[in-house]
Design an enzyme around this catalytic site. Structure first.
Site, short mmCIF file in Angstrom:
data_model
loop_
_atom_site.label_atom_id
_atom_site.label_comp_id
_atom_site.label_asym_id
_atom_site.label_seq_id
_atom_site.Cartn_x
_atom_site.Cartn_y
_atom_site.Cartn_z
CE LYS A 207 6.92 3.27 -3.14
NZ LYS A 207 8.39 3.33 -3.21
C1 PLP Z 1 9.23 3.60 -2.14
C2 PLP Z 1 10.66 3.21 -2.24
C3 PLP Z 1 11.51 3.12 -1.11
C4 PLP Z 1 11.03 3.49 0.29
O1 PLP Z 1 10.08 2.60 0.81
P1 PLP Z 1 9.20 3.00 2.08
O2 PLP Z 1 8.15 1.96 2.16
O3 PLP Z 1 8.64 4.37 1.77
O4 PLP Z 1 10.08 3.02 3.27
C5 PLP Z 1 12.81 2.70 -1.28
N1 PLP Z 1 13.29 2.42 -2.51
C6 PLP Z 1 12.53 2.50 -3.62
C7 PLP Z 1 13.14 2.20 -4.94
C8 PLP Z 1 11.19 2.90 -3.54
O5 PLP Z 1 10.43 2.99 -4.64
#
Ligand code: PLP
Length: 486
Positions: free
Chosen positions: A124
């Site tokens: 993120k």
């Molecule tokens: C947010 C997240 C995901 C999922 O991503 P999406 O965009 O919601 O599909 C997968 N792995 C980690 C470690 C995350 O923080």
């Protein structure tokens, strides 16, 4: 370039106009009226670019109302080896999202692209760090301020706080369930001492936090007066920022634009893989996009059957890949819009049906809502599911065979990717977090702790700054108003 809503009943907007907002007023999600195209020659010319320059080339196709020199300065401020500093031993931090080959057999190659070398050790940060700089820039231009209000059970909240800390014109009010996050995650958020970051530990569970955010957001007068905004995964700029690493991954795994690659993406809200879909629509030669889910298999069910069925909270499991524990996939509507060839009236009807009936069915069977499932394959989507025992076994196996520790979400990705290996087409698994964040399962799999990047050794011992509050909406509003002075 202008943006339209998937539900077709909101006015067209520019990039800067949708930057600070969430849903379109009609409840839909914004998309560009047309996807910009990338030619093969352009792709090849991009091979030699730094990550920051590549991000600039991609963003300028979307953010056409931001002067190019400013955009370039923003991508160069964001994508530096100093921000994405948590590279593993052997990785080149200067590449920002370094790619390595895990295994190669019978002509198939399994690769890992590191997206979690940023400040909070999860993918993120790739988009959120840019968002922090874009927000600060845009607010300064407008002479405006913004108060971000959200709820988190882990990754999103900390990524938002690390992106917005110390930014002019921005405050962050982040709710989390008191004593329910891991010690590491709590320490990551609560050790921030920046005066514009407010951590509120709510006496309740995550759903109580989310209910408070909804209640405050539904008070339109309060929301406007307090200049409340969000940074959730439907934010368009976040999706665009993520398109960049698909292109970087493609370029790193190939030598010419007549080669293809496949990506496997650990998925929850469909935000990450939605960016892969957009990269493919823009002309990047992506063969398949494989959505890997955990026990919360809303997306796997759709890509196997054409039925989209959101889950009740009682059917949403708490798993050891918790950032994928979702009951509905909030970005999925963007793909459905493309699948229905931009028929906004049908998209609106289908997602109204989600609200009333909990889902829709595009399988084409008698009584279904449409037959578009037969078209899904043309968009390259495949899917698979991984459960706790798969994660543990995969973490162990990758450690034994390759000496690399992967986190639980990435393990879901590797497990599913191995089911879809194709000779001649590199398979890139997106690494979405570093293992230190999910140490309990690493201990279960390997019998020892995950390695912690430098600077995180003693994070639990740092002084913490947070306020404890009951799940009370009026008290929450008073807390915000007191600190904004608005
Ligand atoms: C947010 C997240 C995901 C999922 O991503 P999406 O965009 O919601 O599909 C997968 N792995 C980690 C470690 C995350 O923080």
């Amino acid at each position: 370039m202008h943006y339209v809503s998937t539900r077709g009943q909101s006015p067209a907007q520019s990039f800067s106009q949708i930057l600070l907002g969430g849903l379109a007023p009609d409840g839909g999600l914004y998309l560009p009226a047309e996807y910009p195209k990338i030619s093969g020659a352009e792709l090849d010319a991009w091979r030699k670019l730094s990550y920051a320059d590549l991000a600039f080339e991609v963003l300028k196709k979307f953010a056409t109302d931001i002067p190019e020199a400013d955009l370039k300065a923003l991508t160069h401020k964001t994508y530096t080896p100093d921000v994405y500093r948590n590279a593993r031993v052997g990785e080149d931090a200067a590449q920002i999202t370094p790619l390595c080959t895990l295994e190669e057999k019978n002509g198939s190659k399994l690769m890992l692209q590191a997206l979690s070398n940023g400040p909070t050790l999860a993918f993120k940060d790739m988009a959120m760090q840019l968002l922090g700089n874009l927000f600060e820039y845009t607010l300064a231009r407008q002479g405006a301020e913004l108060n971000i209000f959200g709820a988190t059970s882990g990754d999103t909240g900390s990524a938002a706080e690390y992106a917005m800390r110390g930014k002019k014109g921005i405050r962050v009010f982040m709710l989390s369930p008191h004593k329910k996050m891991s010690a590491f995650q709590t320490a990551q958020m609560f050790s921030l001492q920046d005066p514009n970051i407010f951590n509120i530990a709510v006496e309740g569970v995550f759903d109580d936090c989310q209910d408070m955010v909804k209640a405050v957001s539904n008070d339109l007068e309060f929301k406007a007066r307090q200049k409340i905004g969000t940074v959730n995964s439907i934010n368009w700029a976040r999706v665009v920022a993520q398109v960049v690493y698909y292109i970087r991954g493609y370029l790193s795994a190939t030598t010419s634009n007549n080669q293809k690659v496949t990506f496997t993406v650990p998925s929850g809200n469909f935000g990450n893989i939605c960016a892969g879909h957009i990269a493919r629509m823009m002309g990047v030669p992506i063969d398949k996009l494989v959505a890997a889910t955990n026990e919360n298999d809303v997306l796997d069910e759709f890509f196997r059957t054409g039925v989209y069925r959101v889950r009740k909270s009682s059917e949403t499991y708490h798993t050891t890949s918790p950032s994928m524990d979702i009951s509905k996939a909030s970005n999925f509507e963007r793909f459905v819009y493309d699948l229905l060839d931009g028929d906004a009236d049908r998209v609106r009807a289908l997602f109204k049906k989600v609200e009333t009936d909990g889902g829709f069915d595009l399988s084409g069977k008698p009584g279904s809502d449409g037959n578009e499932f037969e078209k899904v394959a043309r968009y390259g989507f495949q899917s698979g599911k991984s459960v706790h025992d798969d994660r543990v076994a995969t973490i162990r196996d990758v450690q034994e065979k390759h000496g690399v520790t992967i986190d639980t979400h990435t393990a879901d990705g590797v497990k599913v990717a191995r089911e879809y290996l194709t000779p001649g087409i590199p398979m890139i698994v997106l690494e979405t977090a570093l293992p230190a964040k999910f140490n309990e399962t690493i201990r279960e799999a390997l019998g020892r702790d995950a390695e912690r990047p430098a600077g995180f050794e003693n994070i639990e011992a740092l002084p913490q700054r947070f306020d404890v509050m009951p799940a009370n909406v009026e008290k929450m509003k008073a807390y915000i108003a007191e600190r904004t002075g608005l």
